[in-house]
Design an enzyme around this catalytic site. Sequence first.
Site, PDB file in Angstrom:
ATOM      1  CB  SER A 176      -0.965  -0.043   1.181  1.00 13.65           C
ATOM      2  OG  SER A 176      -1.964   0.933   1.073  1.00 13.65           O
ATOM      3  CG  ASP A 273      -6.483  -2.432  -3.963  1.00  9.17           C
ATOM      4  OD1 ASP A 273      -6.478  -1.190  -3.949  1.00  9.17           O
ATOM      5  OD2 ASP A 273      -5.801  -3.123  -3.192  1.00  9.17           O
ATOM      6  CG  HIS A 303      -6.159  -1.610  -0.125  1.00  8.63           C
ATOM      7  ND1 HIS A 303      -5.183  -1.476  -1.087  1.00  8.63           N
ATOM      8  CD2 HIS A 303      -5.654  -1.055   1.007  1.00  8.63           C
ATOM      9  CE1 HIS A 303      -4.141  -0.850  -0.575  1.00  8.63           C
ATOM     10  NE2 HIS A 303      -4.393  -0.587   0.705  1.00  8.63           N
TER      11      HIS A 303
END
Length: 334
Positions: A176, A273, A303
């Site tokens: 991320s 995502d 995600h």
Amino acid sequence: MTSRLLPLAPITFGAAAVGAVLGRARAVRDVPRAMRTPMLWAPIAIANPALLSVARRVYGRATPPVDGVEVTVHDLPDGASVRVHVPTSGRPTPSGALVWIHGGGTIMGTAAQDDRLCSELARDVGLVVANVDYRIAPEHPFPAALDDCAAALAWLREHAADLGVDVSRVAVGGASAGGLLAASLAQQATDEGVPVALQLLVYPMLDDRTVLRSEHGGRGRFMWTPPSNRFAWTSYLGHEPTTDGEDRPYAVPARRTDLAGLPPAWIGVGDLDLFHDEDLEYAARLRAAGVDCDVHVEPGMYHAADVDHADTTPGTARFRAAARAALRRAVGSD
């Protein structure tokens, strides 16, 4: 007239509420049953400092390292540190290494939250993992976090002989926001002539221009949503993303125009995502620039689903196995 109109308010509100619940139910059905959690029913938005304060209290808790790995902490300049994971047996030396960077949107999280993951990688792949505890925004906007990650890479190279690390087999990676910093670090290292063997980009946050899009094709409904993304990028950059661009090198990896000469990459992302499109676009640009880039898109994965599920669902197990395989090929001991 008034007596007839009064009942319409609760009816209208009820219809809206039912519509919202039904819409959420349809969205959740896109997630494989094994990957569903109660949290998927709650729209998450970290859109202001008050919500960030709450999120920081529940996100970033330490996880225990696995047995067979020694963890030591070393200070870096400016208050940052690095948590070094070294297998206690079975590692041929010199071995490869990974500079790992935790997620949290650049605005929350700690290195200790990934102690289990990093120790598993160190044990299973047979390498040293240097897990960076970097400064976070908005208290410390760009370039503070990147400076800390660069300091960790420099520290690892300086102590390579003591750690039994081959400096030609050092990867950088992160999840991320950690993927954002890893991609930026790979760009900076390339420009400075520092070799990087692999950039391991796990559902990376690469492009602030995603904030400017109003339509996301149904993606970004779970865990990391458009409002959170806008607040995070604004906190990290110190200003709202704009179409005019970001002219500071390494601030936004996807804004770099010339990707030629960057290290080989592995990019993994779920097809639910928010970062799906920007990640695939960056991968395509890497390939067009002659950079070897392996891409893994996991169906039905939102995600950071692997944070909750690790290897316990078929999808997250496939996802993590693909990342480990890429790391093993690039810097492992096999």
